[in-house]
Design a protein around this motif. Structure first.
Motif, mmCIF file in Angstrom:
data_model
loop_
_atom_site.group_PDB
_atom_site.id
_atom_site.type_symbol
_atom_site.label_atom_id
_atom_site.label_comp_id
_atom_site.label_asym_id
_atom_site.label_seq_id
_atom_site.Cartn_x
_atom_site.Cartn_y
_atom_site.Cartn_z
ATOM 1 N N GLY A 63 0.787 -1.232 0.000
ATOM 2 C CA GLY A 63 0.000 0.000 0.000
ATOM 3 C C GLY A 63 0.816 1.278 0.000
ATOM 4 O O GLY A 63 0.298 2.358 -0.287
ATOM 5 N N VAL A 64 2.094 1.174 0.317
ATOM 6 C CA VAL A 64 2.939 2.370 0.396
ATOM 7 C C VAL A 64 3.305 2.845 -1.004
ATOM 8 O O VAL A 64 3.916 2.115 -1.783
ATOM 9 N N THR A 65 2.922 4.074 -1.317
ATOM 10 C CA THR A 65 3.241 4.659 -2.618
ATOM 11 C C THR A 65 4.348 5.707 -2.527
ATOM 12 O O THR A 65 4.921 6.096 -3.531
ATOM 13 N N LYS A 66 4.657 6.152 -1.306
ATOM 14 C CA LYS A 66 5.643 7.225 -1.146
ATOM 15 C C LYS A 66 6.493 6.980 0.096
ATOM 16 O O LYS A 66 5.970 6.740 1.179
ATOM 17 N N ILE A 67 7.811 7.037 -0.092
ATOM 18 C CA ILE A 67 8.743 7.026 1.035
ATOM 19 C C ILE A 67 9.347 8.426 1.116
ATOM 20 O O ILE A 67 10.066 8.852 0.215
ATOM 21 N N ASP A 68 9.014 9.155 2.164
ATOM 22 C CA ASP A 68 9.447 10.545 2.278
ATOM 23 C C ASP A 68 10.949 10.673 2.524
ATOM 24 O O ASP A 68 11.655 9.679 2.749
ATOM 25 N N LEU A 87 5.126 1.420 -5.449
ATOM 26 C CA LEU A 87 5.864 2.593 -4.991
ATOM 27 C C LEU A 87 6.117 3.562 -6.144
ATOM 28 O O LEU A 87 6.605 3.166 -7.197
ATOM 29 N N THR A 88 5.758 4.837 -5.944
ATOM 30 C CA THR A 88 5.941 5.829 -7.004
ATOM 31 C C THR A 88 7.030 6.851 -6.687
ATOM 32 O O THR A 88 7.600 7.441 -7.592
ATOM 33 N N LYS A 89 7.321 7.050 -5.390
ATOM 34 C CA LYS A 89 8.273 8.101 -5.022
ATOM 35 C C LYS A 89 9.246 7.642 -3.948
ATOM 36 O O LYS A 89 8.844 7.067 -2.933
ATOM 37 N N ILE A 90 10.531 7.902 -4.195
ATOM 38 C CA ILE A 90 11.583 7.710 -3.202
ATOM 39 C C ILE A 90 12.182 9.092 -2.941
ATOM 40 O O ILE A 90 12.729 9.715 -3.848
ATOM 41 N N GLY A 91 12.073 9.576 -1.724
ATOM 42 C CA GLY A 91 12.513 10.930 -1.395
ATOM 43 C C GLY A 91 14.026 11.078 -1.344
ATOM 44 O O GLY A 91 14.780 10.121 -1.522
ATOM 45 N N LYS A 92 14.481 12.280 -1.067
ATOM 46 C CA LYS A 92 15.925 12.543 -1.017
ATOM 47 C C LYS A 92 16.541 11.942 0.252
ATOM 48 O O LYS A 92 15.914 11.870 1.303
ATOM 49 N N ASN A 93 17.764 11.494 0.115
ATOM 50 C CA ASN A 93 18.548 10.956 1.237
ATOM 51 C C ASN A 93 17.840 9.820 1.976
ATOM 52 O O ASN A 93 18.101 9.577 3.159
ATOM 53 N N VAL A 94 16.957 9.089 1.292
ATOM 54 C CA VAL A 94 16.177 8.039 1.948
ATOM 55 C C VAL A 94 17.069 6.985 2.589
ATOM 56 O O VAL A 94 16.821 6.540 3.717
#
Length: 278
Positions: A63-68, A87-94
């Motif tokens: 269900g997770v589409t975004k990792i901030d 998953l659609t987005k992997i944030g900066k410095n994850v």
């Protein structure tokens, strides 16, 4: 930040109906070794598991589409990450400073990757991308955008001593070669126009670099800490220099044209230089 800095917290059971983990909730829970994320989870908030230095494995639910940004920043023991197919987005410095992480697989669904997702991943050897991904691709484990105009990440633990950047690349992303300690030489093609912040930060074995005439900007601390860099050729085309570009490069001699922006930069920063005719 409900459990931030609970240094002895080693076990957590989350409710099955939980849909979001807010920013910093488990930040610096240094004894936490494993976490089972609820299947109904949709969002992992900024720095939610940052500095959980004992965390070894994470499975991101479907269900997770975004990792901030910075969710797993500083998870020094993280060895295994399973990203889901939604998953659609992997944030900066994850995954910044996840020093045990050696391999990553990016699914087809990912459409956005923030700046320096793998900075400081000193064991990273392999980055794989699903061939069906429309936005990114991996070539010999080097991460690019789909048309290879942007070089995003060169795995820092690769043992090759030289690398030729493909002619398709127009920009070298921030922190892309950061701490690639085996590299002695990098060939930059004349398609490149910009070198990002910290792009070659602490490439401690790098000995010589020739900047092509297509480059107009070298960003902040791009070559900081390249302690064995002996020669750097900078053409007149480079008009913009960020701060600290050559900090810690005590042995470097810059080859540039008299009266150029590079010459002025060297004189201002007390960097050794020699003149060339063109």
């Amino acid at each position: 930040r409900a459990f931030e800095n609970c240094a002895s917290l080693s076990s957590i059971k989350l409710p099955s109906g939980m849909s979001e983990i807010y920013g910093g909730v488990f930040n610096s829970c240094k004894a936490l070794k494993e976490i089972e994320l609820p299947q109904k989870l949709t969002i992992l908030g900024e720095s939610s598991f940052a500095d959980c230095i004992s965390l070894e494995k994470v499975v991101i639910p479907e269900g997770v589409t975004k990792i901030d940004d910075m969710v797993f920043n500083g998870c020094l023991g993280l060895k295994d990450v399973e990203l889901n197919q939604n998953l659609t987005k992997i944030g900066k410095n994850v995954f910044k400073d996840c020093s045990e992480l050696s391999s990553v697989f990016i699914p087809a669904s990912v459409g956005s990757i923030g700046i320096s997702p793998f900075r400081g991943c000193s064991s990273l050897v392999e980055i794989k991308v699903d061939p069906k991904n429309k936005n990114f691709k991996s070539v010999d484990s080097v991460l690019f955008n789909k048309n290879k105009s942007l070089l995003i990440c060169y795995p820092s633990c690769r043992k090759e001593e030289s690398y030729d950047i493909p002619d398709s690349v127009t920009a070298i992303s921030d922190w892309s070669f950061c701490e690639c300690t085996s590299l002695k030489s990098v060939q930059i093609p004349d398609s490149v126009t910009a070198i990002g912040e910290g792009a070659f930060y602490k490439c401690s074995s790098l000995e010589e670099i020739i900047i092509p005439e297509s480059v107009t900007k070298i960003d902040d601390i791009a070559f900081r800490g390249c302690e064995n860099l002996k020669k750097m050729v900078i053409p007149e085309s480079v008009k913009e220099f960020g701060w600290g570009v050559l900090n810690g490069c005590e042995n470097v001699v810059v080859v540039c044209k008299e009266g150029s922006a590079a010459a002025a930069y060297c004189d201002k920063k007390n960097v050794k230089r020699v003149s060339c005719e063109s």
